[in-house]
Write an enzyme that holds these catalytic residues in place. Sequence first.
Site, PDB file in Angstrom:
ATOM      1  N   ASP A 104       9.419   3.055  -0.261  1.00 16.38           N
ATOM      2  CA  ASP A 104       8.308   3.301   0.175  1.00 16.38           C
ATOM      3  C   ASP A 104       8.343   3.121   2.139  1.00 16.38           C
ATOM      4  O   ASP A 104       8.279   2.372   2.534  1.00 16.38           O
ATOM      5  CB  ASP A 104       6.753   2.805  -0.120  1.00 16.38           C
ATOM      6  CG  ASP A 104       6.203   3.331   0.706  1.00 16.38           C
ATOM      7  OD1 ASP A 104       6.423   4.273   2.165  1.00 16.38           O
ATOM      8  OD2 ASP A 104       4.746   3.089   0.790  1.00 16.38           O
ATOM      9  N   LYS A 159       4.529   9.911   8.100  1.00 17.17           N
ATOM     10  CA  LYS A 159       4.660   9.117   9.610  1.00 17.17           C
ATOM     11  C   LYS A 159       5.699   9.665  10.912  1.00 17.17           C
ATOM     12  O   LYS A 159       4.761  10.456  11.223  1.00 17.17           O
ATOM     13  CB  LYS A 159       4.557   7.572   9.415  1.00 17.17           C
ATOM     14  CG  LYS A 159       3.793   6.605   8.989  1.00 17.17           C
ATOM     15  CD  LYS A 159       2.289   6.808   9.274  1.00 17.17           C
ATOM     16  CE  LYS A 159       1.345   5.253   8.570  1.00 17.17           C
ATOM     17  NZ  LYS A 159      -0.251   6.253   9.397  1.00 17.17           N
ATOM     18  N   TYR A 173       0.822  -0.886   0.371  1.00 18.03           N
ATOM     19  CA  TYR A 173       0.076   0.032  -0.495  1.00 18.03           C
ATOM     20  C   TYR A 173       0.536   1.356  -0.178  1.00 18.03           C
ATOM     21  O   TYR A 173       1.866   1.494   0.831  1.00 18.03           O
ATOM     22  CB  TYR A 173      -1.228  -0.249   1.272  1.00 18.03           C
ATOM     23  CG  TYR A 173      -1.986   1.207   1.291  1.00 18.03           C
ATOM     24  CD1 TYR A 173      -2.589   1.362  -0.095  1.00 18.03           C
ATOM     25  CD2 TYR A 173      -1.521   2.306   1.884  1.00 18.03           C
ATOM     26  CE1 TYR A 173      -3.934   1.762   0.603  1.00 18.03           C
ATOM     27  CE2 TYR A 173      -2.662   3.502   2.233  1.00 18.03           C
ATOM     28  CZ  TYR A 173      -3.340   3.475   1.284  1.00 18.03           C
ATOM     29  OH  TYR A 173      -4.554   4.413   1.531  1.00 18.03           O
TER      30      TYR A 173
END
Length: 417
Positions: free
Chosen positions: A239, A267, A144
Site C-alpha cells: 500500500d 495521493k 490503515y
Amino acid sequence: MTVAARIDWRERAANLFPGGVNSPVRAYRAVGGQPPVLVRGDGAYVWDEAGRRYIDCVGAFGPLLLGHAHPGMVEAVKGAAEAGGPFGVTGPGEVRLAELIRSRMPSIERIRFVNSGTEAAMSALRVARAATGRDLVVKFEGGYHGHADSLLVEAGSGAATLSIPGSAGVAASVARQTLVASYNDLDSVAALFASHPGQIAAVIVEPVAANMGVVAPIDGFLHGLRDITARSGALLIFDEVITGFRVAPGGAQELFGVVPDLTVLGKIIGGGLPVGAYGGRAALMDLVAPSGPVYQAGTLSGHPVVMAAGEATLRALTSDVYVLLEQQAARLEAGIAAKRIEGASVARVGSLITVFFRDRPPRDFREAKSSNTEAFGRFFHSMLAAGVILPPSQFEAWFVSAAHDAVVIDATLEAIS
C-alpha cells in the site's frame, strides 16, 4: 472577516455533516479545540478566513508534494477542465499518466485507475483472492488501508485517533477474513501462515507505516515478507498510497529494493485531487474485467482533470526535487532533535516525519500507542498558536513538500518552544 462569521462556518457545518466534518480526524477530537477554517493555500502556507497565515505541515495528508497551487499543476488542471469531459471512454491523459507510473514503478505492468485509496486497496484484495483461490488476508496492527469492511480491523489513522475498535457495521464474518500481525515482526506473520496453511491470499502492508505515525521497517522486514509470501503461494501487496512517489521516485519499493506483486496508489498521482490506482504483474491484472472475471468499475475513473493534475505532478518531480526534499526534511529532523523536546523523539523516512511523545521512536503500533497523547495535544496547540499547522493526531505523519524551503523549515523550528 469577524469572529462571528468564522464560528458561523463551523455551526453551519455541524448542522450538515456528522461531527461537522467529512473525515473524522478533521474534527480535532484527538487534540481538542476548534480547527481553523482554511480558505487558501500557496506553496508551504495556508490562510484561514480571518487572513492569518500558517505553515502547513499537513499537505492534505500527503498528496501536495509540490505544495499548494503549484503553477504547473494549476495550468494543467485548467487546460483539462476547459477541454470538457469526462467522456466515458479512454482518453490520452490516462495513457500518459499510466506510462509515467510504470516507468517509475516497473513492478506495475498493468494498472487500473479508481477514485480513492480505499477503492484501490479493496480491489487489489479482490484480485489477490481471485488469483489464489484463497479467502484470508494478513494486515498489520495499526495499518490503515482505507475504510473497506475487511480492512477496518486493528486500523490506524483516524480509527486509532478515535479509539474505534474496528468499526460498527462491519459483519463479524467479514472481519474474520482478516488476520492481524505485528509490524516489524516476521515471526508473527510466519505464525499466521503456519496456523492457516493454504488459506492466505495476500499480505497487505504499508512498506513504511505512516498511519500510526511514521514507523520505518527494520532491516530485513520487507524482504522477509517477500520470502514468506513467495514460499506460501500468497501475494505481497504494497500500500503505497502515502509512500508512492514520495519517499523515492519509485516509491518505497525502489527505496528498499523489494518488488511486490500488487501495488496500491493514491495521493500524489492526482496532485491533490481524488484518485487511486492498483496495479501489478500483467498476469494478475488481466484477471480484472473486461479481460478477466474480477469485476470492478468506476464511472469517473481516469477523470481527465485528475489525470492532468497527476501527470503535471509526476513530471515536476525531478531528481533535483527529491534531493531538495531529503535535504529539507533532514534539516527539520535535526532541528527538532536539537530542541530536545521533553519526553519526545523524532522519526523520519524521506519527507515523512513524526514527533512521538515517547522516549524513542516506536517499532510497531503497540509501542506507538504508548506515546503521551496529552503531551502531543499541548505541543500541537503551541505550534498552532505560533502559526504552524500539524496533523491533529499523534498517529499521523507530517508532510514536507518541495515548497518547504530553508526559510519555512527554520520558521517551523522557531515555533517549537
